[in-house]
Structures are given as C-alpha cells and as structure tokens.
Design a protein around this motif. Structure first.
Motif, PDB file in Angstrom:
ATOM      1  N   GLN A 231     -21.087 -11.799   6.511  1.00 28.53           N
ATOM      2  CA  GLN A 231     -20.633 -10.494   6.041  1.00 28.53           C
ATOM      3  C   GLN A 231     -19.130 -10.402   6.266  1.00 28.53           C
ATOM      4  OE1 GLN A 231     -20.261  -6.276   7.922  1.00 28.53           O
ATOM      5  NE2 GLN A 231     -22.383  -6.915   7.911  1.00 28.53           N
ATOM      6  N   ILE A 232     -18.383 -10.152   5.218  1.00 30.74           N
ATOM      7  CA  ILE A 232     -16.930 -10.045   5.293  1.00 30.74           C
ATOM      8  C   ILE A 232     -16.526  -8.617   4.945  1.00 30.74           C
ATOM      9  CG2 ILE A 232     -14.739 -10.813   4.293  1.00 30.74           C
ATOM     10  CD1 ILE A 232     -15.991 -13.569   3.902  1.00 30.74           C
ATOM     11  N   THR A 233     -15.802  -7.991   5.859  1.00 31.94           N
ATOM     12  CA  THR A 233     -15.329  -6.621   5.666  1.00 31.94           C
ATOM     13  C   THR A 233     -13.807  -6.659   5.607  1.00 31.94           C
ATOM     14  OG1 THR A 233     -17.220  -5.835   6.956  1.00 31.94           O
ATOM     15  CG2 THR A 233     -15.445  -4.262   6.554  1.00 31.94           C
ATOM     16  N   PRO A 234     -13.230  -6.634   4.408  1.00 33.65           N
ATOM     17  CA  PRO A 234     -11.786  -6.866   4.275  1.00 33.65           C
ATOM     18  C   PRO A 234     -10.913  -5.699   4.690  1.00 33.65           C
ATOM     19  CG  PRO A 234     -12.765  -6.448   2.144  1.00 33.65           C
ATOM     20  CD  PRO A 234     -13.900  -6.518   3.117  1.00 33.65           C
ATOM     21  N   SER A 235     -11.502  -4.516   4.834  1.00 34.90           N
ATOM     22  CA  SER A 235     -10.739  -3.327   5.229  1.00 34.90           C
ATOM     23  C   SER A 235     -11.618  -2.453   6.101  1.00 34.90           C
ATOM     24  CB  SER A 235     -10.297  -2.539   3.992  1.00 34.90           C
ATOM     25  OG  SER A 235      -9.762  -1.281   4.352  1.00 34.90           O
ATOM     26  N   SER A 236     -10.984  -1.734   7.033  1.00 31.09           N
ATOM     27  CA  SER A 236     -11.713  -0.776   7.861  1.00 31.09           C
ATOM     28  C   SER A 236     -11.449   0.657   7.424  1.00 31.09           C
ATOM     29  CB  SER A 236     -11.315  -0.937   9.338  1.00 31.09           C
ATOM     30  OG  SER A 236     -11.835  -2.132   9.879  1.00 31.09           O
ATOM     31  N   GLU A 237     -10.861   0.849   6.247  1.00 28.98           N
ATOM     32  CA  GLU A 237     -10.456   2.195   5.839  1.00 28.98           C
ATOM     33  C   GLU A 237     -11.634   3.158   5.772  1.00 28.98           C
ATOM     34  OE1 GLU A 237     -10.360   2.321   0.999  1.00 28.98           O
ATOM     35  OE2 GLU A 237      -8.696   1.268   1.931  1.00 28.98           O
ATOM     36  N   PHE A 238     -12.831   2.656   5.498  1.00 28.90           N
ATOM     37  CA  PHE A 238     -13.997   3.520   5.333  1.00 28.90           C
ATOM     38  C   PHE A 238     -14.824   3.625   6.607  1.00 28.90           C
ATOM     39  CE2 PHE A 238     -14.347  -0.612   3.186  1.00 28.90           C
ATOM     40  CZ  PHE A 238     -15.200  -1.274   4.053  1.00 28.90           C
ATOM     41  N   ARG A 239     -14.418   2.948   7.681  1.00 27.70           N
ATOM     42  CA  ARG A 239     -15.133   3.050   8.948  1.00 27.70           C
ATOM     43  C   ARG A 239     -14.636   4.255   9.738  1.00 27.70           C
ATOM     44  NH1 ARG A 239     -14.518  -3.257  10.517  1.00 27.70           N
ATOM     45  NH2 ARG A 239     -16.546  -4.033   9.875  1.00 27.70           N
ATOM     46  N   SER A 240     -15.505   4.789  10.572  1.00 35.31           N
ATOM     47  CA  SER A 240     -15.143   5.946  11.375  1.00 35.31           C
ATOM     48  C   SER A 240     -14.548   5.520  12.710  1.00 35.31           C
ATOM     49  CB  SER A 240     -16.379   6.814  11.628  1.00 35.31           C
ATOM     50  OG  SER A 240     -17.373   6.054  12.309  1.00 35.31           O
ATOM     51  N   GLY A 241     -13.753   6.409  13.312  1.00 32.93           N
ATOM     52  CA  GLY A 241     -13.362   6.249  14.701  1.00 32.93           C
ATOM     53  C   GLY A 241     -12.129   5.424  14.990  1.00 32.93           C
ATOM     54  N   GLY A 242     -11.486   4.852  13.968  1.00 29.32           N
ATOM     55  CA  GLY A 242     -10.241   4.147  14.219  1.00 29.32           C
ATOM     56  C   GLY A 242     -10.422   2.691  14.607  1.00 29.32           C
ATOM     57  N   GLU A 316      -6.524 -10.415   1.708  1.00 24.81           N
ATOM     58  CA  GLU A 316      -5.335 -10.451   0.862  1.00 24.81           C
ATOM     59  C   GLU A 316      -5.613  -9.893  -0.528  1.00 24.81           C
ATOM     60  OE1 GLU A 316      -4.203 -14.520   1.019  1.00 24.81           O
ATOM     61  OE2 GLU A 316      -3.578 -14.427   3.131  1.00 24.81           O
ATOM     62  N   SER A 317      -6.877  -9.854  -0.920  1.00 24.27           N
ATOM     63  CA  SER A 317      -7.246  -9.326  -2.241  1.00 24.27           C
ATOM     64  C   SER A 317      -7.507  -7.822  -2.216  1.00 24.27           C
ATOM     65  CB  SER A 317      -8.509 -10.040  -2.756  1.00 24.27           C
ATOM     66  OG  SER A 317      -8.310 -11.435  -2.837  1.00 24.27           O
ATOM     67  N   TRP A 318      -7.453  -7.219  -1.043  1.00 25.12           N
ATOM     68  CA  TRP A 318      -7.738  -5.781  -0.905  1.00 25.12           C
ATOM     69  C   TRP A 318      -6.510  -4.953  -1.271  1.00 25.12           C
ATOM     70  CZ3 TRP A 318     -12.280  -3.376   0.030  1.00 25.12           C
ATOM     71  CH2 TRP A 318     -12.232  -2.009   0.298  1.00 25.12           C
ATOM     72  N   PRO A 319      -6.692  -3.836  -2.004  1.00 22.40           N
ATOM     73  CA  PRO A 319      -7.954  -3.335  -2.541  1.00 22.40           C
ATOM     74  C   PRO A 319      -8.364  -4.112  -3.786  1.00 22.40           C
ATOM     75  CG  PRO A 319      -6.167  -1.885  -3.173  1.00 22.40           C
ATOM     76  CD  PRO A 319      -5.566  -2.918  -2.265  1.00 22.40           C
ATOM     77  N   TYR A 320      -9.630  -4.356  -3.925  1.00 20.33           N
ATOM     78  CA  TYR A 320     -10.133  -5.112  -5.061  1.00 20.33           C
ATOM     79  C   TYR A 320      -9.807  -4.407  -6.379  1.00 20.33           C
ATOM     80  CZ  TYR A 320     -13.023  -7.506  -1.535  1.00 20.33           C
ATOM     81  OH  TYR A 320     -13.471  -8.223  -0.450  1.00 20.33           O
ATOM     82  N   ASP A 326     -14.419   5.003 -10.583  1.00 23.51           N
ATOM     83  CA  ASP A 326     -13.137   5.700 -10.482  1.00 23.51           C
ATOM     84  C   ASP A 326     -12.885   6.215  -9.070  1.00 23.51           C
ATOM     85  OD1 ASP A 326     -12.647   5.283 -13.171  1.00 23.51           O
ATOM     86  OD2 ASP A 326     -13.500   7.216 -13.785  1.00 23.51           O
ATOM     87  N   ASP A 327     -13.921   6.243  -8.254  1.00 20.72           N
ATOM     88  CA  ASP A 327     -13.756   6.713  -6.875  1.00 20.72           C
ATOM     89  C   ASP A 327     -13.162   5.657  -5.962  1.00 20.72           C
ATOM     90  OD1 ASP A 327     -14.864   9.401  -7.063  1.00 20.72           O
ATOM     91  OD2 ASP A 327     -16.771   8.403  -7.473  1.00 20.72           O
ATOM     92  N   PHE A 328     -13.008   4.433  -6.460  1.00 30.12           N
ATOM     93  CA  PHE A 328     -12.363   3.379  -5.682  1.00 30.12           C
ATOM     94  C   PHE A 328     -11.003   3.074  -6.308  1.00 30.12           C
ATOM     95  CE2 PHE A 328     -11.364  -1.019  -4.556  1.00 30.12           C
ATOM     96  CZ  PHE A 328     -11.476  -0.946  -3.176  1.00 30.12           C
ATOM     97  N   PRO A 329      -9.908   3.555  -5.685  1.00 28.53           N
ATOM     98  CA  PRO A 329      -8.581   3.379  -6.284  1.00 28.53           C
ATOM     99  C   PRO A 329      -8.059   1.949  -6.120  1.00 28.53           C
ATOM    100  CG  PRO A 329      -8.413   4.552  -4.204  1.00 28.53           C
ATOM    101  CD  PRO A 329      -9.880   4.387  -4.470  1.00 28.53           C
ATOM    102  N   THR A 330      -7.410   1.470  -7.166  1.00 27.12           N
ATOM    103  CA  THR A 330      -6.787   0.155  -7.135  1.00 27.12           C
ATOM    104  C   THR A 330      -5.428   0.240  -6.461  1.00 27.12           C
ATOM    105  OG1 THR A 330      -5.926   0.577  -9.345  1.00 27.12           O
ATOM    106  CG2 THR A 330      -8.006  -0.640  -9.181  1.00 27.12           C
ATOM    107  N   ALA A 331      -4.747  -0.895  -6.310  1.00 23.50           N
ATOM    108  CA  ALA A 331      -3.489  -0.951  -5.557  1.00 23.50           C
ATOM    109  C   ALA A 331      -2.429  -0.031  -6.151  1.00 23.50           C
ATOM    110  CB  ALA A 331      -2.987  -2.386  -5.512  1.00 23.50           C
ATOM    111  N   ASP A 332      -2.346   0.045  -7.498  1.00 24.64           N
ATOM    112  CA  ASP A 332      -1.302   0.874  -8.102  1.00 24.64           C
ATOM    113  C   ASP A 332      -1.610   2.363  -8.022  1.00 24.64           C
ATOM    114  OD1 ASP A 332      -3.377   0.916  -9.882  1.00 24.64           O
ATOM    115  OD2 ASP A 332      -2.178   0.381 -11.646  1.00 24.64           O
ATOM    116  N   GLN A 333      -2.803   2.706  -7.557  1.00 19.49           N
ATOM    117  CA  GLN A 333      -3.168   4.108  -7.360  1.00 19.49           C
ATOM    118  C   GLN A 333      -3.030   4.535  -5.902  1.00 19.49           C
ATOM    119  OE1 GLN A 333      -7.143   3.480  -9.023  1.00 19.49           O
ATOM    120  NE2 GLN A 333      -6.620   4.837 -10.716  1.00 19.49           N
ATOM    121  N   ARG A 334      -2.440   3.691  -5.109  1.00 22.48           N
ATOM    122  CA  ARG A 334      -2.285   3.956  -3.681  1.00 22.48           C
ATOM    123  C   ARG A 334      -0.811   3.983  -3.308  1.00 22.48           C
ATOM    124  NH1 ARG A 334      -7.166   1.674  -0.359  1.00 22.48           N
ATOM    125  NH2 ARG A 334      -8.839   1.650  -1.911  1.00 22.48           N
TER     126      ARG A 334
END
Length: 646
Positions: A231-242, A316-320, A326-334
C-alpha cells in the motif's frame, strides 16, 4: 506493448484487467473480491466471504454520543457506473446515497468509492468522496479506512520500514489453545503457535503503529512465488491529526490497512463530529495498491526496495492528474506557500536563530496547536531546512492557518493571519518569528522538547512478554507490559529525581503509571524533583513548564515543598483518552502547562516539586498515566534582566 486496460462487466461482478493484473469487484457493492497476479489466482484470502476481503469501512454514531466506538459499517455501493473507459485508463464508481428514510439506520453520507487502473501499471488506485448535506442529521465519525485481507498461506512476511519487518505469526496462533489473552484485548501471548519460533512472543497490532509522516509504504511478501503486496500513500493531506499522528499499518491476518481517520493515540478529540446544519465533503485518497515480483532465487527483500522506489515515484507524481472527479484538484488548481521560520528566545541568543528542521504546515483555522485535533479538513506539512526555509506545495484552495513546531523547542507557533490559497498562487510569507514560551532564565530542565518520551528510561521487557523485532531496536518502547516494570524498579517508594545528580536517560521512567497494592487495587503515584536554590529571588515569580507527551484518564497535581498541600498549586483536571501506554506508543496528544510558582513557596537551599498523578480507578496500570515530554524550571524574568543590565 500492453494491449491496454480492459473492463469486463458481468452480472454481479466487474473486472479491471491491464494484462499485468486483474482486479475483480462485486457489483454494485464495490468490494474487492479478487486480485490475480503473477500466476496466483487470488492474492486475497479465498477462505473469507467475498465481503471480507478488500473493502472500505467506517465506524459512526449518533450526534451527542461519547467515546470512540459506534456502529461498524462495511461500505457497500447500491449503484455502479463507468466513469472513464479507454485503453489507457479505466475508472469505475460504486455509490451509496443517503435519504431521510435511512435515518438512524445508516450513516448520513453520500459515499462514492472509485477504483482506477492504468495501462502498464502494476497495481490499482482507490479513493472515495464522502459528502454530508447541510440539512441532514449531525453524527459522529470515529474511523474510516481501507482493509485488505491477504491469503494467510501466502503472505507471512511483513515490511513497513527498513528496521521494522519480520516473519509474522499466523492468525490461528491467536486462537484459544495457541494464544493466551493478555490484559489488553489486542495483545495475545503465543503459547503454542504453529511455528515454534514464535512461542513466547506477544502479538499486538499496535506494535506496528506508525506516524503519518513515515507512513508512505507498507505491505507483505509472499515467498512462493516471490510476490509483494504494497500500500503506497503518496500524500497525507487527507489524513487527520497532522504529521505525527499515529495510525495502524499491517498486522497478523495478514491484514493491510489504510487508516484515513482514527482516534488511536488521541481519543475522542479526533472523532469527527458534524454539527447541525453543517455541510461537509472530503476526498480520501487516492492510494496505490502496488504489486511486484521477482524470479525465484533472488533476494525477497528486493521487493521491499522496489516498493520504496515506487513510493518515491508516486510521491513525485502527486497530485495525480488522472482521477476523473472534479473534487480532486490537479496541480494547476492548487497553490503554494513558502517562507523562513526563525526562533527568538532571549535566553538562548540576543539574535534570532534558525528553526532547524521545523515542522511547518497549513491546516484549517483554529487555536494554537489545534492541528493535532483537526479531522474534518485537509492538512499540508513540510520540514524546514537547517536555516528554517520551508516550501509547502500542492495545497488545495481554501482558508488555512500556518502552524509550526520545532524539535528541541517548547511550544507551538501559529501565524497571525489566515492564509487564503487560490489556484496557481505562490505566496511568500517572508521571515516569520516564533517566540517560544519564556518568562525567565532556565534554572534546570529534564528531557528534550521533542513531543515524545523516547529519551527517558525505557526498561527491558519482561522476558515473558517480548516481540523479538524490538529487541535492541530504537523503538524499544513498543514491547508489551513495560508499564509493569515501574513497580519492579520502585517497589516501595516512587521515583525521586535530583537535579544535577540524576540522569533523565537512566533515572526518569518513561511513563508515570499507577501502583498495584497488596489487595490488588491501584493507587496514584507521586514523583519528586529535588533541586537547590542558593538564594530565592523575592522579586517576581518562578515558572514551571510541564510539556506532556500523552495522558490517559489522568489528573496531574503539582505541589511545592509540601506533598499534602490542599488544594495543590496546580492541577490539570482529568485529562486525556490517548491510551498510548497500553498501545506501545511513545506519545499521543501534546499538552503544555505553564505554572506560576510564587517565590513564597520556595526556600533557600533544598526544594522539592511533587508531581502526583491521582487517578487510579482502573485495575490496569497502563490504562491510566502520563508521559512527560519536557520539564523546565525558570527563574524570575525581572531579576535576570536586572543582572544582565548590571
């Protein structure tokens, strides 16, 4: 060249196939029932019912409920649709909608589970969109996650870090006759395991917990044929608690978990509680389930090294750029934020010093340090360099506070202004100054302010209760039953620490727990800190700073020079539901108390501070207690500044 991705829609199942692997899901439930790869017909446990193989689930409770439990719910879709279908990519959706007729019977959420397969990709992605409308009932959400249960006859080697990997016991070893239950329901002593090498070990899923910042890849290896499931989790942005919130990873089963929201090591503070008339939407994931293999005769640990390399590719590919929602923004939307954090502590230096390796992050607006209790929104963290420079990239649009804390420095930083992120923005905050708590000069200190109790004395485990992985290991605190060693080391009197003589690495026990009495009841404990003041300064007050690494159903009372003073100089009140001690952690939630000590309570010469943990309602010492992070005693600021002037 791969023929591309194919989607086969059957009456009660759907199959994604890219020529490397096949993933079979129930329709319309959206439960992963089979994964075919490298000659193995199904990597998932074929002895389990289909609904108990690969699934999203959650725990929920009615609004107003207390605690961290509730109704468990394996999320089954009620409708299926194809979002995207081409030779390059297939994305499918399994949706469950809520309506008022389900009130009290089902969590009031719309849930859209997505699965993605790409051409030439040795794995598949999954994410989910949870949505609560304003007019719907409020509720609590203590937990949500993804669970994969692998074949016990195939996957018996677990890896989650270079120094945290091993052959694991079998699930049957935990059953009566082979396993003996211990004081915590998750812990089992293996007395008659199938493989004799595990005899005498303790198995407990919490021994494999990991902080979010380090939880990027973990999984299992099958030795015949040589196959890895990761299981690979490329970002923790959606995890709670920091970044330092601890979560479960893998455990005996073999089970592989992706924890998105949990109250572990925090308690009810990290239960998501939606209020009346509160809308909410959040995307959990995507995460990548990666499969790899090598030919027989090669080193099986190549699979682990390859998984780490793949993890870096995913990071390195995040955000995919391929999720279709539409609820998942791409790099140019961030957007992005950068700056430099410095520390201004007049006792250490007249000049600002760099916030070396500071943790700097954006989280939803709140109070100082509130990020560690935040669980509704997204968080974005980075580590500053040696000079305090930081850059946080790929931030979702929205309003945030900027928070920070610095290893070696007490307290929390919070930027004065809200930060609004818009698509494409690149905000330079310039120079930021963190003034950590300081009233006077440091007269003495115990420990290091790193938000853990790891630097204190951690005893050897009882030989009857060991996990061989953690013998001579940096994480030696992950052994079962260490709390019982306190009474062994201090059979008659509690801990006494003498400033200038004692060494906190040897003489300060890592957890202040209760003491068992001869009638099998328990009582609170009182620790003493003895120190000398040649001459008490009668102008101004002294300050005692107590930073706690965790607390569980505890009350810490502070007294000076009289252990029976009533009321005490200070009390925390009853605090904490972190359950860290019993779950082999070294920290939970961070708490800082700044206590004014009047000079009238001090004397010239020898003084004693009494730290009493009063709560002892449980007959299990690990259930109640605290861990200290750092203790500092400061002199009056007025006299110090006067001496500097003179």
């Amino acid at each position: 060249m791969s023929p591309g991705v194919q989607l086969h829609i059957e009456k009660s199942h759907v199959v994604m196939d890219n020529g490397i692997l096949k993933v079979k899901l129930s329709k319309p439930d959206g439960i992963v029932t089979g994964i075919k790869y490298n000659g193995i017909d199904n990597l998932l446990e074929v002895l389990n019912e289909e609904v108990n193989r690969g699934y999203w689930d959650l725990v929920w409770s009615e609004a107003g409920s207390t605690g961290t439990t509730g109704t468990s719910d394996v999320i089954k879709g009620t409708s299926f649709r194809v979002i995207k279908e081409s030779k390059k990519q297939v994305e499918i959706s399994f949706t469950r909608l809520w309506d008022p007729s389900l009130q009290g019977k089902s969590v009031p959420l719309n849930i859209d589970k997505r699965f993605i397969m790409l051409r030439n990709s040795s794995g598949f992605y999954t994410y989910a969109i949870y949505e609560h409308l304003k007019e719907w009932p409020p509720f609590n959400l203590p937990q949500t996650r993804i669970v994969f249960k692998l074949r016990k006859d195939k996957f018996q080697y677990m890896a989650m870090a270079d120094n945290r990997q091993r052959y694991m016991p079998l699930p049957d070893d935990r059953l009566p006759g082979r396993g003996e239950p211990l004081a915590t329901p998750e812990a089992v002593l293996l007395v008659n395991p199938i493989e004799p090498e595990f005899k005498g070990e303790v198995d407990d899923k919490y021994q494999y917990s990991c902080e979010n910042k380090d939880l990027r890849v973990h999984g299992w290896i099958c030795m015949d044929p040589l196959v890895g499931f990761w299981q690979i989790t490329p970002s923790s942005e959606f995890r709670s608690g920091g970044p330092i919130k601890q979560n479960l990873t893998s455990h005996v089963g073999p089970v592989n978990l992706a924890m998105f929201l949990s109250a572990h090591y925090a308690g009810e503070d990290l239960v998501l509680k939606l209020n009346p008339d509160e809308p909410w939407k959040k995307v959990f994931g995507p995460i990548f389930m990666y499969l790899n293999s090598v030919t027989d005769g090669n080193d099986p640990l190549y699979l682990w090294e390859d998984a780490k390399n793949q993890m870096m590719i995913e990071v390195e590919s995040w955000p995919y750029n391929f999720p279709a929602s539409d609820d998942f923004p791409t790099a140019d939307q961030r957007g992005s934020v950068s700056g430099r954090l410095q520390i201004q502590d007049w006792f250490l230096s007249d000049e600002c010093i760099s916030a070396n390796c500071a943790y700097v992050g954006l989280a939803p607006p709140g109070d100082v340090g509130s990020w560690q209790r935040e669980c509704k929104g997204y968080q974005f963290w980075t580590t500053a360099d040696a000079d305090g420079y930081f850059s946080i990239n790929n931030i979702r649009c929205g309003s945030y506070n900027l928070y920070a804390w610095v290893p070696g420095v007490i307290g929390d930083y919070q930027h004065d202004d809200f930060i609004t992120i818009n698509a494409g923005c690149d905000i330079d905050l310039g120079y930021l100054v963190f003034e950590p708590p300081r009233d006077g000069p440091t007269l003495w200190e115990i420990g290091t302010p790193d938000r853990t109790a790891a630097e204190f004395y951690i005893p050897d485990p009882d030989p009857k209760y060991i996990n061989k992985l953690y013998i001579n290991h940096p994480d030696r605190y992950r052994q079962y039953g260490l709390w019982e060693r306190y009474a062994d080391l201090y059979p008659d009197e509690d801990l006494v620490y003498t400033v200038g003589v004692s060494d906190y690495k040897k003489d300060w026990f890592f957890a202040q727990v209760t003491r068992k009495l001869s009638d099998d009841t328990y009582q609170g404990t009182t620790w003493q800190i003895k120190f000398k003041l040649d001459l008490v300064d009668t102008i101004g007050s002294y300050t005692l700073r107590l930073a706690l690494a965790t607390a569980h159903i505890s009350e810490l009372q502070v007294r000076v020079n009289d252990p029976k003073t009533s009321p005490p100089l200070f009390s925390t009140g009853v605090i904490g539901h972190d359950n860290t001690i019993a779950r082999h952690g070294i920290h939970g939630l961070y708490r800082l108390y700044n206590i004014e000590v009047p000079f009238t309570q001090l004397v010239d010469g020898h003084n004693t501070i009494f730290l009493t943990q009063t709560m002892a309602s449980s007959n299990f010492p690990a259930l109640q207690g605290i861990m200290y992070d750092y203790i500092r005693f400061e002199g009056p600021s007025f006299s110090y500044s006067k001496k500097k002037t003179n």
